[in-house]
Design a protein around this motif. Structure first.
Motif, PDB file in Angstrom:
ATOM      1  N   PRO A 117       0.822  -1.208   0.000  1.00  0.00           N
ATOM      2  CA  PRO A 117       0.000   0.000   0.000  1.00  0.00           C
ATOM      3  C   PRO A 117       0.857   1.259   0.000  1.00  0.00           C
ATOM      4  O   PRO A 117       2.021   1.235   0.411  1.00  0.00           O
ATOM      5  N   THR A 118       0.285   2.340  -0.463  1.00  0.00           N
ATOM      6  CA  THR A 118       0.996   3.611  -0.471  1.00  0.00           C
ATOM      7  C   THR A 118       1.105   4.165   0.945  1.00  0.00           C
ATOM      8  O   THR A 118       0.396   3.723   1.862  1.00  0.00           O
ATOM      9  N   ASP A 141      -5.604   3.870  -2.089  1.00  0.00           N
ATOM     10  CA  ASP A 141      -5.222   2.473  -2.316  1.00  0.00           C
ATOM     11  C   ASP A 141      -5.985   1.854  -3.478  1.00  0.00           C
ATOM     12  O   ASP A 141      -6.053   0.647  -3.600  1.00  0.00           O
ATOM     13  N   ARG A 144      -8.533  -1.258  -3.098  1.00  0.00           N
ATOM     14  CA  ARG A 144      -8.205  -2.637  -2.746  1.00  0.00           C
ATOM     15  C   ARG A 144      -8.667  -2.981  -1.327  1.00  0.00           C
ATOM     16  O   ARG A 144      -9.057  -4.092  -1.046  1.00  0.00           O
ATOM     17  N   LEU A 147      -7.044  -3.052   4.795  1.00  0.00           N
ATOM     18  CA  LEU A 147      -5.828  -2.463   5.329  1.00  0.00           C
ATOM     19  C   LEU A 147      -5.915  -2.306   6.843  1.00  0.00           C
ATOM     20  O   LEU A 147      -6.984  -2.064   7.393  1.00  0.00           O
ATOM     21  N   ARG A 196      -1.392  -4.716   4.572  1.00  0.00           N
ATOM     22  CA  ARG A 196      -2.462  -5.549   4.041  1.00  0.00           C
ATOM     23  C   ARG A 196      -2.659  -6.782   4.915  1.00  0.00           C
ATOM     24  O   ARG A 196      -1.780  -7.164   5.688  1.00  0.00           O
ATOM     25  N   GLY A 202       3.448  -1.191   3.736  1.00  0.00           N
ATOM     26  CA  GLY A 202       3.724   0.010   2.969  1.00  0.00           C
ATOM     27  C   GLY A 202       4.822   0.832   3.625  1.00  0.00           C
ATOM     28  O   GLY A 202       5.379   0.457   4.665  1.00  0.00           O
TER      29      GLY A 202
END
Length: 257
Positions: A117-118, A141, A144, A147, A196, A202
């Protein structure tokens, strides 16, 4: 639009119908009109009412057609999906990818692991009651989801002791309340990173700093204060007298002949 006309089309038609009903049987000359002008309004109203009714009918037909289309497309997708699943099963059972060529459909691509993830952005700290701090943030994200967010902090102590990162919370929410903010701090910093459910981590966000009662620079050090300069004091005659140390620092030289 005339200022006396209702803005909404349906209400405007109702307004004209009511007006014509009140004018029916009245003498139009009593309010400055003639029979031809009243008849013109009646004719325009009949055409407008008919056009409005036709448009409403077509709009209802379109809404029904759109619902029928969505239902039919949904049935088509479900049927095609079921048949594609049967084709996939045959290709896997026979270990023959040419099944897809004969069926004229694309072979499904193997799904790789989701990328990390960012880093969260837009960190904001809001002071709450009893010295608590609320941290909020955002993340993009691409839908998706799934998280978790790891929040950590590090304290900048007034006594200059070493300060290290320490965990605050692991949560699926994008809002965290730090309920145990210690005293004796010059500032406190927070970072967040996303994780995730498959374990992919991330990057940490940029640090967000919250100062306590002092101006803190970007590196966390206290901003230097301007040094105090001695002020000149006025004499009794209103002239400015120099400080003794300033006067002594100036040496008067004389010229020898």
């Amino acid at each position: 639009m005339p200022r006396r006309a209702k803005k909404a089309q349906g209400k405007f038609l109702e307004q004209i119908r009511t007006t014509l009903g009140q004018w029916d049987g009245a003498d139009p000359s009593s309010f400055g009109l003639n029979d031809a002008q009243v008849q013109r309004l009646k004719d325009d109203y009949e055409k407008a009412a008919a056009a409005h009714a036709r448009a409403e009918e077509l709009r209802n037909q379109l809404a029904n057609a759109m619902r029928a289309k969505r239902a039919a497309i949904g049935d088509l997708r479900r049927t095609f999906g079921g048949l594609s699943t049967i084709i996939d099963g045959m290709a896997r059972t026979m270990r023959d990818p040419s099944v897809y060529t004969r069926a004229a459909i694309k072979q499904p691509k193997k799904k790789g692991p989701l990328p990390g993830p960012t880093a969260p952005t837009g960190l904001k700290i809001t002071p709450k009651e009893n010295g608590q701090l609320e941290l909020t943030f955002q993340i993009v994200d691409k839908g998706r989801g799934n998280l978790m967010y790891e929040v950590r902090r590090r304290c900048e102590w007034l006594d200059g002791r070493d300060w290290q990162w320490e965990p605050v919370d692991m949560t699926p929410r994008r809002k965290v309340v730090d309920e145990n903010v210690p005293g004796g701090l010059r500032a406190i910093r927070y970072q967040v990173r996303a994780k995730r459910t498959n374990g992919t981590m991330g990057e940490w966000s940029d640090e967000k700093i919250f100062p306590f009662g002092s101006i803190v620079s970007a590196t966390g050090s206290e901003m230097p204060k301007a040094s105090a300069e001695p002020k000149a004091e006025p004499s009794a005659e209103g002239q400015v007298e120099r400080k003794p140390d300033e006067a002594a620092s100036r040496v008067k030289t004389t010229r020898r002949d």
